[in-house]
Motif scaffolding. Sequence first.
Motif, PDB file in Angstrom:
ATOM      1  N   ASN A 797     112.002  17.254  15.412  1.00  0.00           N
ATOM      2  CA  ASN A 797     111.047  18.131  16.098  1.00  0.00           C
ATOM      3  C   ASN A 797     109.646  17.953  15.526  1.00  0.00           C
ATOM      4  OD1 ASN A 797     112.902  19.239  17.889  1.00  0.00           O
ATOM      5  ND2 ASN A 797     113.459  20.904  16.464  1.00  0.00           N
ATOM      6  N   ALA A 798     109.560  17.849  14.231  1.00  0.00           N
ATOM      7  CA  ALA A 798     108.252  17.644  13.613  1.00  0.00           C
ATOM      8  C   ALA A 798     107.632  16.324  14.106  1.00  0.00           C
ATOM      9  CB  ALA A 798     108.401  17.639  12.083  1.00  0.00           C
ATOM     10  N   HIS A 799     108.489  15.331  14.250  1.00  0.00           N
ATOM     11  CA  HIS A 799     107.974  14.064  14.744  1.00  0.00           C
ATOM     12  C   HIS A 799     107.544  14.198  16.186  1.00  0.00           C
ATOM     13  CE1 HIS A 799     107.521   9.708  15.054  1.00  0.00           C
ATOM     14  NE2 HIS A 799     108.286   9.726  16.166  1.00  0.00           N
ATOM     15  N   LEU A 800     108.365  14.901  16.963  1.00  0.00           N
ATOM     16  CA  LEU A 800     108.030  15.104  18.368  1.00  0.00           C
ATOM     17  C   LEU A 800     106.727  15.882  18.499  1.00  0.00           C
ATOM     18  CD1 LEU A 800     111.539  15.905  19.867  1.00  0.00           C
ATOM     19  CD2 LEU A 800     110.247  13.795  20.156  1.00  0.00           C
ATOM     20  N   LEU A 801     106.548  16.870  17.655  1.00  0.00           N
ATOM     21  CA  LEU A 801     105.330  17.707  17.738  1.00  0.00           C
ATOM     22  C   LEU A 801     104.122  16.934  17.192  1.00  0.00           C
ATOM     23  CD1 LEU A 801     106.694  21.153  16.531  1.00  0.00           C
ATOM     24  CD2 LEU A 801     105.943  20.567  18.840  1.00  0.00           C
ATOM     25  N   ARG A 802     104.381  16.044  16.317  1.00  0.00           N
ATOM     26  CA  ARG A 802     103.256  15.358  15.660  1.00  0.00           C
ATOM     27  C   ARG A 802     102.452  14.522  16.631  1.00  0.00           C
ATOM     28  NH1 ARG A 802      99.827  15.993  11.619  1.00  0.00           N
ATOM     29  NH2 ARG A 802      99.074  13.963  10.775  1.00  0.00           N
ATOM     30  N   GLY A 803     103.148  13.895  17.645  1.00  0.00           N
ATOM     31  CA  GLY A 803     102.425  13.044  18.611  1.00  0.00           C
ATOM     32  C   GLY A 803     101.469  13.866  19.447  1.00  0.00           C
ATOM     33  N   ILE A 808      95.911  15.777  20.543  1.00  0.00           N
ATOM     34  CA  ILE A 808      95.032  16.939  20.808  1.00  0.00           C
ATOM     35  C   ILE A 808      93.934  16.979  19.756  1.00  0.00           C
ATOM     36  CG2 ILE A 808      94.941  19.464  20.778  1.00  0.00           C
ATOM     37  CD1 ILE A 808      97.791  19.403  21.927  1.00  0.00           C
ATOM     38  N   GLN A 809      94.246  16.791  18.487  1.00  0.00           N
ATOM     39  CA  GLN A 809      93.225  16.798  17.437  1.00  0.00           C
ATOM     40  C   GLN A 809      92.194  15.679  17.695  1.00  0.00           C
ATOM     41  OE1 GLN A 809      95.542  16.350  13.850  1.00  0.00           O
ATOM     42  NE2 GLN A 809      95.834  18.622  13.613  1.00  0.00           N
ATOM     43  N   SER A 810      92.720  14.517  18.149  1.00  0.00           N
ATOM     44  CA  SER A 810      91.787  13.395  18.369  1.00  0.00           C
ATOM     45  C   SER A 810      90.878  13.707  19.525  1.00  0.00           C
ATOM     46  CB  SER A 810      92.592  12.100  18.646  1.00  0.00           C
ATOM     47  OG  SER A 810      93.403  11.797  17.538  1.00  0.00           O
ATOM     48  N   GLU A 821      79.633  13.960  30.041  1.00  0.00           N
ATOM     49  CA  GLU A 821      80.418  14.893  30.844  1.00  0.00           C
ATOM     50  C   GLU A 821      81.579  14.202  31.461  1.00  0.00           C
ATOM     51  OE1 GLU A 821      79.858  17.953  34.606  1.00  0.00           O
ATOM     52  OE2 GLU A 821      78.097  17.014  33.747  1.00  0.00           O
ATOM     53  N   LYS A 822      81.385  13.020  31.927  1.00  0.00           N
ATOM     54  CA  LYS A 822      82.470  12.298  32.597  1.00  0.00           C
ATOM     55  C   LYS A 822      83.572  12.049  31.614  1.00  0.00           C
ATOM     56  CE  LYS A 822      83.437   8.176  35.400  1.00  0.00           C
ATOM     57  NZ  LYS A 822      82.925   6.960  36.033  1.00  0.00           N
ATOM     58  N   MET A 823      83.159  11.660  30.476  1.00  0.00           N
ATOM     59  CA  MET A 823      84.153  11.382  29.459  1.00  0.00           C
ATOM     60  C   MET A 823      84.816  12.665  29.022  1.00  0.00           C
ATOM     61  SD  MET A 823      84.381   8.156  29.103  1.00  0.00           S
ATOM     62  CE  MET A 823      85.280   8.031  27.558  1.00  0.00           C
ATOM     63  N   SER A 824      84.051  13.669  29.016  1.00  0.00           N
ATOM     64  CA  SER A 824      84.626  14.983  28.626  1.00  0.00           C
ATOM     65  C   SER A 824      85.712  15.413  29.581  1.00  0.00           C
ATOM     66  CB  SER A 824      83.536  16.065  28.566  1.00  0.00           C
ATOM     67  OG  SER A 824      82.628  15.749  27.563  1.00  0.00           O
ATOM     68  N   GLN A 825      85.453  15.105  30.884  1.00  0.00           N
ATOM     69  CA  GLN A 825      86.461  15.455  31.874  1.00  0.00           C
ATOM     70  C   GLN A 825      87.719  14.663  31.630  1.00  0.00           C
ATOM     71  OE1 GLN A 825      86.541  17.788  34.216  1.00  0.00           O
ATOM     72  NE2 GLN A 825      84.542  18.580  33.514  1.00  0.00           N
ATOM     73  N   GLU A 826      87.582  13.468  31.323  1.00  0.00           N
ATOM     74  CA  GLU A 826      88.762  12.632  31.083  1.00  0.00           C
ATOM     75  C   GLU A 826      89.488  13.117  29.825  1.00  0.00           C
ATOM     76  OE1 GLU A 826      87.474   8.581  30.829  1.00  0.00           O
ATOM     77  OE2 GLU A 826      86.948   8.425  32.975  1.00  0.00           O
ATOM     78  N   TYR A 827      88.575  13.360  28.863  1.00  0.00           N
ATOM     79  CA  TYR A 827      89.217  13.875  27.622  1.00  0.00           C
ATOM     80  C   TYR A 827      89.981  15.150  27.890  1.00  0.00           C
ATOM     81  CZ  TYR A 827      86.260  10.624  24.990  1.00  0.00           C
ATOM     82  OH  TYR A 827      85.616   9.514  24.493  1.00  0.00           O
ATOM     83  N   LEU A 828      89.408  15.991  28.695  1.00  0.00           N
ATOM     84  CA  LEU A 828      90.079  17.272  28.990  1.00  0.00           C
ATOM     85  C   LEU A 828      91.372  17.022  29.747  1.00  0.00           C
ATOM     86  CD1 LEU A 828      87.047  19.548  30.037  1.00  0.00           C
ATOM     87  CD2 LEU A 828      88.467  19.747  27.968  1.00  0.00           C
ATOM     88  N   GLN A 829      91.345  16.077  30.649  1.00  0.00           N
ATOM     89  CA  GLN A 829      92.575  15.778  31.400  1.00  0.00           C
ATOM     90  C   GLN A 829      93.631  15.297  30.449  1.00  0.00           C
ATOM     91  OE1 GLN A 829      93.206  16.353  34.656  1.00  0.00           O
ATOM     92  NE2 GLN A 829      95.322  15.570  34.361  1.00  0.00           N
ATOM     93  N   ALA A 834      98.365  16.365  27.047  1.00  0.00           N
ATOM     94  CA  ALA A 834      98.955  16.491  25.693  1.00  0.00           C
ATOM     95  C   ALA A 834      99.461  17.886  25.449  1.00  0.00           C
ATOM     96  CB  ALA A 834      97.899  16.105  24.643  1.00  0.00           C
ATOM     97  N   THR A 835      98.706  18.879  25.948  1.00  0.00           N
ATOM     98  CA  THR A 835      99.122  20.291  25.772  1.00  0.00           C
ATOM     99  C   THR A 835     100.389  20.550  26.531  1.00  0.00           C
ATOM    100  OG1 THR A 835      96.833  20.995  25.502  1.00  0.00           O
ATOM    101  CG2 THR A 835      98.414  22.716  26.024  1.00  0.00           C
ATOM    102  N   ASP A 836     100.490  20.083  27.745  1.00  0.00           N
ATOM    103  CA  ASP A 836     101.717  20.279  28.539  1.00  0.00           C
ATOM    104  C   ASP A 836     102.903  19.619  27.819  1.00  0.00           C
ATOM    105  OD1 ASP A 836     100.390  21.723  30.446  1.00  0.00           O
ATOM    106  OD2 ASP A 836     100.017  19.966  31.765  1.00  0.00           O
TER     107      ASP A 836
END
Length: 860
Positions: A797-803, A808-810, A821-829, A834-836
């Motif tokens: 689980n720790a390994h699964l959560l680590r990815g 997200i940290q990156s 902004e464009k890049m920000s949108q991509e980053y947000l996507q 990653a959050t999902d």
Amino acid sequence: MRFQLQNRLVLIAILAAMYQAACSQIYPARFYSTLDGLPTNSVFDITQDHEGVMWFVTARGVVSYDGQKWSQPPDSLRLPNSPYSYIKSTKDNSIWVAGQNNTSFQISRLNNGAWQAIDVTEEIENIAFGFPFEVNVNGEEFSIWLANNNQVFEYESINNEWKAYPFPNQIHTLVYLEENLYICSDNGLFQIKDESVSPVILDENFPNNNILNIVIKEKKKYVLGYDWLAILDGENIQYWESLGMKNHSRFNKHPLVVDDRDRIFYNNFSPVQIFDPMKGVSETIEIKDKIQNAKSIAIYKDLENNIWVGDHRGLFRFNLLRFLNFDSSVGLLEDEVSSIIQLKNGEIILANPTSINFLKNNRVTRQTKLPIRENQIGRVLDLFEDQSGRLIMALGPAGLYVYDNKNFERIIYPSKPDLDFTSIIQWKGRLLVSSRKGGLFEFHENGLRKISDLRGVRKLDLLNENEITANTQRGFYKISQTDTIQISSGLRDVDNVFSVIEWNQEVFVATDAGLYTLIDEKISNVPFLDIRLPVYALMKDLNNNLWIGTGDGVLKWDGNDLKKYNRSHGLIGSETNRRALIQDRQGKVWIGTELGASVYEEKEDLTLNFSPIVSITSIVNGAGDVLDPNKTNQISFGQNTVEIFFRGVSFINEKRIEYRYKLEGLDTKWLQLDNKSTTSARYTNLKSGKYTFVVQSKIDQGYWSPPARAVFSIDVPFYLEWWFLSSIFLIGIAILYIIYRLRFLYLLRRQQELKDLIAARTREITQLNESLEAIVNERTKELEEKNQRLSDYAYINAHLLRGPLTRIQSLTLLLDFDKNEKMSQEYLQILKEATDELDEVIFSINTTLREKKEEFNSVN
């Protein structure tokens, strides 16, 4: 010289016989008959035992009387019952009887409650008529004598045989005196000595024939002959003839009794005669109420100096004969004596209500009726002799009279002729007369002079030299030459005053409520004497005794001892009249009552110190067993309710015997017996121990008798006995030891049981521990495996959560540095993705954790 003396004595006897006819006295007597409990009115002989109980031979056998009840002993009806029978008491406390019963002649002895017959010979069995009888006891041995017409028979218990002594003369009496048997016969006096009969010469000038009886008292010989009497005192001899003995007794019984005053009583199947050697006078004892002892054959003097007479009409008892009595039967014109005075010439006047009697030497010499009309109310209330020897008489409503020994003269107060005169007194040289209605008067030669209006005065008394009292129904008045003071108490009965006297520096008041005294000029209680009878008269005698006349006899008081005399003591009546209590110049006290007058001489009264003979008759325990009071009785504790029966025997006054008692060991004070009809004391639930019951008795105000005692013990209850307590102690020890042993064995057994239980439990625990250890090991292994799986799973689980987290940290850092902004949108996507992904991983972890938890719980 002696013969001349004898002739003079014979002459005196003749004069005495003449005097006797004129001065016979009546004597109050107690008469007993079948109405009183006597089984028959025919009484043939009399004696008294050591306890004071009287014994009689009657026509219905032997009977006894203790003053309270009559009793007949066992086999009484088979005992002698003829007029020729005898009864005697001896010093060993035995009762002896001799005579014919309904079938045979017998001699019997009552000893220890049982009758013992004495064997008699055929000659004695044939004795049917008058015979003398005597008995003497000496220790365990006894001798019996009796006689017929020509023989004297003697029985000695020591050899158990009868002897016969020829005797040609008529034998009247056998008397055992001074260790000798005297034979009184027609031919003189004889005695049996050294197994032979020999004559006894009393005196060479003495008539030694026709001797009926002999008594020896204080070395004097009293000899009764056929109509003569003699007293021999050493060399001195007194002799009297013509004593009223007209013939021989048909029963050959000739009783002779000498009392404590040396008066001689005798008879011959006739009324009893009394002879006083000091006066040389013989007289017939006549009995009050006209009951005559006409055919008496027995006379007996008891321990109290009372005289008992047996008769065919009943039994008579004369109490002490301490009073000389006068009433109509001895010559007074009437019975009641309302006033008494002694004249200057020594004569005594006994005034009846309507007459006066003059006495000299106790003999009525003259008398007269008073001038009181039949329909006129009046009585002699007071008498007075003036200087000229006239009698002044207060006759109540009948008036005031003067009697000059020939004629009566009525004294009238002019303005009120019908005054009620009550009393006369001389004071300060004046003669004062009281009247209920008119006041006080002074009597003088010219008549009456009124000096006071005091009304209702019933009697005047001289209080002292300077004072008199006027006594009324409302108190009394103390009168001096200057003052008149009324004195009362405020109480009706107490203020009803009859007489007042000053004695021993105190004033005493006779009232309807009793005797009172004067304290601070008020009628008050006497603090040291409680008399609640009506008191009518007071008198001080020559020895400074106070005499108190009451409604029930008279009292004599010396300041310490109180003596009472009433009808039971020989007084002729009960109620003392207020002017009828005087002492004459010879010291005799005259007492006038409603039934006559009595004369008392203190020197003649030898019985004042008598007290009842008290004895304890039986002891009854709680079981009803009757015990002998003469023994020390042991009473079991279960029967510790005890009743002691006792009696006091006295014939001075049977109804006035008082008792006090106490149980030593329980009572600390004497207990007075209030209910005199019950002579017993009852004690309940007595504790164990030794007790002594003590009882005393007395008569009226007399002295307490010597005590009678009975000793008994209440046994200790068995549960307090030493053997019982010892047994209980040993049994207790044994029980304690048994309990100890049982307890010890029980503890041993319990200990073993516990050991076994502990061992079993230990084995169980060991087995359980071993089982638990396997289970623990198994579970531990399972846990370790699961923990390993969890550890592996956590690592995964720790390994699964680590990815996702790393991404997200990156992305977060890129967003922080890259402002495009464009890049920000991509980053947000990419961040969203990653959050999902992270959410899915976490959801997956949670699901797995729940499953693992349930699995873990199932393992536990």
